[in-house]
Design an enzyme around this catalytic site. Sequence first.
Site, PDB file in Angstrom:
ATOM      1  N   LYS A   1       0.844  -1.207  -0.070  1.00  0.00           N
ATOM      2  CA  LYS A   1       0.099  -0.157  -0.088  1.00  0.00           C
ATOM      3  C   LYS A   1       0.818   1.314   0.128  1.00  0.00           C
ATOM      4  O   LYS A   1       0.439   2.389  -0.607  1.00  0.00           O
ATOM      5  CB  LYS A   1      -1.011   0.030   1.276  1.00  0.00           C
ATOM      6  CG  LYS A   1      -2.176  -0.845   1.046  1.00  0.00           C
ATOM      7  CD  LYS A   1      -3.152  -0.741   2.252  1.00  0.00           C
ATOM      8  CE  LYS A   1      -4.088  -1.683   2.037  1.00  0.00           C
ATOM      9  NZ  LYS A   1      -5.218  -1.573   3.144  1.00  0.00           N
TER      10      LYS A   1
ATOM     11  N   ASP B   1      -9.991   3.115   2.101  1.00  0.00           N
ATOM     12  CA  ASP B   1     -10.049   2.548   3.361  1.00  0.00           C
ATOM     13  C   ASP B   1     -10.661   3.497   4.395  1.00  0.00           C
ATOM     14  O   ASP B   1     -11.439   3.120   5.247  1.00  0.00           O
ATOM     15  CB  ASP B   1      -8.459   2.190   3.982  1.00  0.00           C
ATOM     16  CG  ASP B   1      -7.961   0.636   3.249  1.00  0.00           C
ATOM     17  OD1 ASP B   1      -8.879  -0.126   2.834  1.00  0.00           O
ATOM     18  OD2 ASP B   1      -6.770   0.869   3.153  1.00  0.00           O
TER      19      ASP B   1
END
Length: 291
Positions: free
Chosen positions: A68, A108
């Site tokens: 990420k 997220d």
Amino acid sequence: MINGHTQLFGIIGNPVEHSFSPAMHNAAFAELGMNGVYIPMRPADLAEGFRGLRSLGFIGVSVTVPFKVAVMEFLDKVDPVARNIGAVNTLLFERDGDHCRCTGYNTDWLGSNQALGEELQLAGSTVLILGAGGAARAVAHAVSSAGGRVTLFNRTPARGEALASDLGVGFRPLGEFHGGGHQILINTTPVGMKPHSDATPVPADRLAPELTVMDIVYNPLKTRLLRQAEAAGCAVIDGLGMFVYQGAMQFECWTGIEAPVAMMRLVVEAELGCAPGGLREPDKHAPVPGT
Ligand code: ATR
């Protein structure tokens, strides 16, 4: 049916074989009658893998642990919020003739806010966050932007202090955790995730009944932390909502079409072997709707 017009989507991570994203996104394509396929991929080398996605014509790709942060250096553009969070979980490839531009986003934090906002008033609440990795960054950003007052707790103090000072929030070592007098506790560490479902990030006697406890681990749905929190009299929120909402927002980012969120949730619940509706006992024979 896969044919010459099938649009390519997928997820890169390591490990990736236990991800529920393929089931969730492929079911969404089927539900909406779209000619798309979403596959799990474990690149041996991130730079080479990324070049492959670009060259093979992928449109949308999810990014999970451990890529990420590392993936950001390969992108043509990073959305300012994702840049601020310091992590990307969504790639969008846009093509114009031979030119291909890849932008990174973070859904997220939106998933976290949506899941928490359904249950709680964040503004003015004190929110204790366990962990200081990419997931903690996204959740802390989400909570702060909704007006919650965050304190981070982390096993490695230097890492926790660095993130806390980056975000302008408080920090305490994990060993000093105590939930008394606070409103919300969110676990962003992987502690308690299968196959280590006997583990829990904080001792049960440090939980206090006034806390609402959310675990972003969703496999198992009812982690040891959530079981102990319930026993201590706390309200609990499992990690499924955040997972499904971050996926739904990815789907919308890639396709521009509203995601079939309720169906996506049912698919993941079925994959988890649970009856619909959240924290219930496992039912191995739950149907997979829409597939
Ligand atoms: P992610 O990007 O998913 O958040 P990460 O960057 O590897 O993953 O971060 C994992 C977080 O979980 C870290 O805060 C880590 O603590 P350290 O900074 O001390 O490594 C925390 N974590 C992982 N395993 C843990 C454990 N067994 N006990 C306590 N914290 C743990």
